[in-house]
Design an enzyme around this catalytic site. Structure first.
Site, PDB file in Angstrom:
ATOM      1  N   ARG A 101     -20.029 -13.332   9.282  1.00 20.82           N
ATOM      2  CA  ARG A 101     -18.634 -13.780   9.178  1.00 20.82           C
ATOM      3  C   ARG A 101     -18.254 -14.604  10.415  1.00 20.82           C
ATOM      4  O   ARG A 101     -17.565 -15.620  10.316  1.00 20.82           O
ATOM      5  CB  ARG A 101     -17.693 -12.575   9.071  1.00 20.82           C
ATOM      6  CG  ARG A 101     -17.884 -11.762   7.792  1.00 20.82           C
ATOM      7  CD  ARG A 101     -16.770 -10.763   7.601  1.00 20.82           C
ATOM      8  NE  ARG A 101     -16.997  -9.886   6.451  1.00 20.82           N
ATOM      9  CZ  ARG A 101     -16.048  -9.094   5.939  1.00 20.82           C
ATOM     10  NH1 ARG A 101     -14.835  -9.071   6.474  1.00 20.82           N
ATOM     11  NH2 ARG A 101     -16.302  -8.324   4.909  1.00 20.82           N
ATOM     12  N   GLY A 159      -9.553   1.633  -1.293  1.00 22.63           N
ATOM     13  CA  GLY A 159      -9.390   1.199  -2.672  1.00 22.63           C
ATOM     14  C   GLY A 159      -8.385   0.086  -2.795  1.00 22.63           C
ATOM     15  O   GLY A 159      -8.101  -0.397  -3.869  1.00 22.63           O
ATOM     16  N   GLY A 160      -7.814  -0.309  -1.642  1.00 28.21           N
ATOM     17  CA  GLY A 160      -6.846  -1.413  -1.640  1.00 28.21           C
ATOM     18  C   GLY A 160      -5.561  -1.030  -2.360  1.00 28.21           C
ATOM     19  O   GLY A 160      -5.296   0.156  -2.619  1.00 28.21           O
ATOM     20  N   HIS A 214     -17.431   3.592   6.192  1.00 28.41           N
ATOM     21  CA  HIS A 214     -17.272   3.049   4.827  1.00 28.41           C
ATOM     22  C   HIS A 214     -17.058   1.539   4.900  1.00 28.41           C
ATOM     23  O   HIS A 214     -17.699   0.759   4.201  1.00 28.41           O
ATOM     24  CB  HIS A 214     -16.085   3.711   4.116  1.00 28.41           C
ATOM     25  CG  HIS A 214     -15.600   2.947   2.910  1.00 28.41           C
ATOM     26  ND1 HIS A 214     -14.749   1.848   2.997  1.00 28.41           N
ATOM     27  CD2 HIS A 214     -15.871   3.095   1.598  1.00 28.41           C
ATOM     28  CE1 HIS A 214     -14.528   1.370   1.790  1.00 28.41           C
ATOM     29  NE2 HIS A 214     -15.194   2.089   0.925  1.00 28.41           N
ATOM     30  N   ASN A 215     -16.157   1.126   5.775  1.00 30.21           N
ATOM     31  CA  ASN A 215     -15.856  -0.304   5.892  1.00 30.21           C
ATOM     32  C   ASN A 215     -17.049  -1.101   6.407  1.00 30.21           C
ATOM     33  O   ASN A 215     -17.288  -2.213   5.950  1.00 30.21           O
ATOM     34  CB  ASN A 215     -14.630  -0.519   6.784  1.00 30.21           C
ATOM     35  CG  ASN A 215     -13.353  -0.264   6.028  1.00 30.21           C
ATOM     36  OD1 ASN A 215     -13.310   0.608   5.147  1.00 30.21           O
ATOM     37  ND2 ASN A 215     -12.316  -1.021   6.329  1.00 30.21           N
ATOM     38  N   GLU A 242     -19.278  -1.479   3.562  1.00 34.40           N
ATOM     39  CA  GLU A 242     -18.621  -2.463   2.682  1.00 34.40           C
ATOM     40  C   GLU A 242     -18.962  -3.876   3.125  1.00 34.40           C
ATOM     41  O   GLU A 242     -19.335  -4.733   2.307  1.00 34.40           O
ATOM     42  CB  GLU A 242     -17.112  -2.226   2.744  1.00 34.40           C
ATOM     43  CG  GLU A 242     -16.225  -3.226   2.054  1.00 34.40           C
ATOM     44  CD  GLU A 242     -14.759  -2.985   2.432  1.00 34.40           C
ATOM     45  OE1 GLU A 242     -14.285  -1.853   2.220  1.00 34.40           O
ATOM     46  OE2 GLU A 242     -14.102  -3.916   2.930  1.00 34.40           O
ATOM     47  N   LYS A 291     -10.448  -8.072   9.247  1.00 30.83           N
ATOM     48  CA  LYS A 291      -9.418  -7.343   9.987  1.00 30.83           C
ATOM     49  C   LYS A 291     -10.044  -6.492  11.091  1.00 30.83           C
ATOM     50  O   LYS A 291      -9.371  -5.867  11.870  1.00 30.83           O
ATOM     51  CB  LYS A 291      -8.597  -6.484   9.027  1.00 30.83           C
ATOM     52  CG  LYS A 291      -7.693  -7.310   8.115  1.00 30.83           C
ATOM     53  CD  LYS A 291      -6.568  -6.468   7.548  1.00 30.83           C
ATOM     54  CE  LYS A 291      -5.633  -7.307   6.686  1.00 30.83           C
ATOM     55  NZ  LYS A 291      -6.375  -7.846   5.502  1.00 30.83           N
ATOM     56  N   ASN A 321      11.640   3.532   4.911  1.00 27.37           N
ATOM     57  CA  ASN A 321      11.096   2.308   5.492  1.00 27.37           C
ATOM     58  C   ASN A 321      12.061   1.858   6.582  1.00 27.37           C
ATOM     59  O   ASN A 321      13.277   2.061   6.439  1.00 27.37           O
ATOM     60  CB  ASN A 321      10.961   1.211   4.427  1.00 27.37           C
ATOM     61  CG  ASN A 321      10.101   0.043   4.919  1.00 27.37           C
ATOM     62  OD1 ASN A 321       8.885   0.128   4.929  1.00 27.37           O
ATOM     63  ND2 ASN A 321      10.766  -1.024   5.340  1.00 27.37           N
ATOM     64  N   MET A 354       0.839  -1.216   0.000  1.00 23.11           N
ATOM     65  CA  MET A 354       0.000   0.000   0.000  1.00 23.11           C
ATOM     66  C   MET A 354       0.868   1.257   0.000  1.00 23.11           C
ATOM     67  O   MET A 354       0.661   2.174  -0.791  1.00 23.11           O
ATOM     68  CB  MET A 354      -0.905   0.007   1.246  1.00 23.11           C
ATOM     69  CG  MET A 354      -2.143  -0.866   1.142  1.00 23.11           C
ATOM     70  SD  MET A 354      -3.369  -0.259  -0.030  1.00 23.11           S
ATOM     71  CE  MET A 354      -4.079   1.103   0.904  1.00 23.11           C
TER      72      MET A 354
HETATM   73  C1  6PG Z   1     -10.610  -0.415   1.678  1.00 23.54           C
HETATM   74  C2  6PG Z   1     -10.858  -1.687   2.445  1.00 23.54           C
HETATM   75  C3  6PG Z   1      -9.725  -2.029   3.388  1.00 23.54           C
HETATM   76  C4  6PG Z   1     -10.142  -3.188   4.299  1.00 23.54           C
HETATM   77  C5  6PG Z   1      -9.327  -4.405   4.020  1.00 23.54           C
HETATM   78  C6  6PG Z   1      -9.640  -5.502   5.050  1.00 23.54           C
HETATM   79  O1  6PG Z   1     -11.374   0.522   1.896  1.00 23.54           O
HETATM   80  O2  6PG Z   1      -9.661  -0.414   0.886  1.00 23.54           O
HETATM   81  O3  6PG Z   1     -12.029  -1.470   3.243  1.00 23.54           O
HETATM   82  O4  6PG Z   1      -9.405  -0.885   4.151  1.00 23.54           O
HETATM   83  O5  6PG Z   1      -9.893  -2.871   5.611  1.00 23.54           O
HETATM   84  O6  6PG Z   1      -9.650  -4.787   2.723  1.00 23.54           O
HETATM   85  O7  6PG Z   1     -10.987  -5.774   5.050  1.00 23.54           O
HETATM   86  P1  6PG Z   1     -11.606  -6.797   6.131  1.00 23.54           P
HETATM   87  O8  6PG Z   1     -11.984  -5.978   7.319  1.00 23.54           O
HETATM   88  O9  6PG Z   1     -12.765  -7.425   5.418  1.00 23.54           O
HETATM   89  O10 6PG Z   1     -10.529  -7.803   6.494  1.00 23.54           O
END
Ligand code: 6PG
Length: 485
Positions: free
Chosen positions: A293, A135-136, A191-192, A195, A266, A39, A19
């Site tokens: 889940r 957006g990953g 947002h998550n 999602e 996560k 890093n 990322m």
């Molecule tokens: C995003 C995603 C990302 C997400 C991970 C893990 O907005 O790019 O929401 O931030 O946290 O893809 O998702 P999980 O919580 O399903 O493991």
């Protein structure tokens, strides 16, 4: 100074995993940006620099060197694992930076951590910005949706830089200053959560088309592809068709059939539900997605219950309209999930004193992020028509859409229940809608029960005041305060 001795970079990235590296490459690809990179392990920095000489990165070996390579106001984006790692980097940067500089946390931090960090860093005169980046890995490289919080002052410098790398929809960058301190990470959390709900609803639609309509994954992919050309158009619908079309090289079976049905997380969706509970906001669609889940991840419990069952319901005849019914049910349930998500944003803004523009949030979610979809344009329009609506379900467009899909929605929920297909998302959404639509709720009985065992009192429909019935006495009703008894 940087290795070549001058402060040449206008933006820096710390943490060069995929990322962070992709974000640095995105920044470097934009006119006017010179990107400093750091890093903890120098090898990763060297790898990024060697793999992308065209990026003109300014590498450093220490945080101090990194800070010195940045022109003022120094601006650095931290892209490390949320948690203690972030705090460690913030501490290092706070020592190396000066008042007026800007530290951005681009990870999925919990917004309350961001509120704490922003307050502590602000005391040094340095700006701290928690920015949700969605957006990953691909989004980070090509154009994410970015949800920065922090001060208006910091956004004056940071905004143009983020706008240079964000996704763009209809000429509008998918980034806006969400609000002060933790507002950005709060909105990213919502947002998550949305999602999770969106993904769960799509999964339930797939399950119904698979196990009630009897379609094979490739045929369901075709259905999702058709849906993706209508009002269900979205990134998640698009990738669902891709996943369902994928064949497993090892077995030749549909990949979805060889993936273990235990969903991971996560945890950001869990935060959404926890905070919505604290805020008193029903987010049943998101909660059911989180719990679905969890249910899937208890195979021992599932196996044990299955061992007690000798027969399962016969799958109902789907009927000719079933596919379109599922589409309508998916859309209506999606409206509910988004309405609940925005209710949580409203409640969070009120509790944490943020001025969040809901239309602006929907606008920047149109592109770059995981929930990107045409659907967000409808939400932008709804809030443009009336930003004060008590629910998105009140907006004429959405109210009509739900009404049009209601009969199908009910047919799908009943068919699923009679067929033994789990639809926690569809079912919770319909019950939420019916709860809002019912003129009388059984909450009246709950109040009676609470008063019976706990003397928790109740109000009446026909007069002001608060009452209690003497359940263990003569069962007369007494006024406890403010009533005319
Ligand atoms: C995003 C995603 C990302 C997400 C991970 C893990 O907005 O790019 O929401 O931030 O946290 O893809 O998702 P999980 O919580 O399903 O493991």
């Amino acid at each position: 100074m940087s290795e070549n001795g001058s402060a040449t970079a206008n933006i820096g990235v710390i943490g060069l995993a995929v990322m962070g590296s992709n974000l640095a490459r995105n920044l470097a690809s934009r006119e006017g940006n010179t990107v400093a990179v750091y890093n903890r392990s120098r090898e990763r920095t060297d790898l990024l620099v060697s793999e992308h000489p065209e990026a003109g990165f300014v590498p450093s070996t220490t945080i101090e060197e990194f800070a010195a390579s940045l022109s003022k106001p120094r601006t650095a984006i931290i892209m490390v694992q949320a948690g203690a790692g972030t705090d460690a980097v913030i501490d290092q940067l706070t020592k190396a930076f000066e008042p007026g500089d800007i530290i951005v946390d681009g990870g999925n931090a919990l917004f309350t951590d961001t509120i704490r960090r922003e307050k502590a860093v602000r005391e040094t005169g340095i700006n701290f910005v928690g920015a949700g980046i969605s957006g990953g890995e691909e989004g980070a490289l090509k154009g994410p949706s970015i949800m920065p919080g922090g001060s208006v002052e910091a956004y004056k410098t940071l905004g143009p830089i983020l706008e240079s790398i964000a996704a763009v929809v209809d000429g509008v960058p998918c980034v806006t200053h969400i609000g002060t301190d933790g507002a950005g990470h709060f909105v990213k959390m919502i947002h998550n959560g949305i999602e999770y709900a969106d993904m769960q609803l799509i999964a339930e639609a797939y399950d119904l088309l698979r196990n009630v309509a009897g379609h094979e994954p490739a045929a369901i992919a075709d259905v999702f592809e058709v849906w993706n050309s209508g009002d269900l158009e979205s990134y998640l619908i698009e990738i669902t068709a891709e996943v369902l079309r994928q064949t497993d090289a090892k077995t030749g079976k549909p990949l979805v059939d060889v993936i273990l049905d235990e969903a991971g997380s996560k945890g950001t969706g869990v935060w959404t539900v926890q905070n919505a509970l604290d805020l008193g906001v029903p987010v049943g669609g998101i909660a059911e997605a989180v719990f679905a889940r969890a249910v899937s991840s208890h195979p021992e419990q599932r196996t044990a219950v299955q061992a007690t069952i000798t027969s399962r319901p016969e799958v109902q005849d789907a009927g000719d309209s079933f596919e379109d019914d599922v589409r309508a049910a998916l859309y209506a349930s999606k409206v509910v999930a988004y309405a609940q998500g925005f209710d949580a944003i409203i409640a969070g803004a009120a509790k944490y004193d943020w001025k969040i523009d809901k239309g602006a949030v929907a606008t920047i979610w149109r592109g770059g992020c995981i929930i990107r979809a045409q659907f967000l344009n409808r939400i932008v329009e709804a809030y443009a028509n009336d930003a004060s609506i008590p629910s998105l379900l009140v907006d004429p467009y959405f109210a009509n859409a739900v009404k049009e899909g209601e009969a199908a929605w009910r047919r799908v929920v009943s068919t699923a229940a009679l067929s033994g297909i789990p639809i926690p998302g569809f079912g919770a959404a319909l019950s939420y809608y019916d709860s809002l639509a019912s003129k009388r709720l059984p909450a009246a009985l709950v109040q009676g029960q609470r008063d019976f065992f706990g003397a928790h009192t109740y109000k009446r429909v026909d007069e002001p005041g608060v009452f209690h019935t003497l359940w263990s006495g003569d069962r007369t009703e007494i006024a406890t305060e403010g009533s005319s008894h």
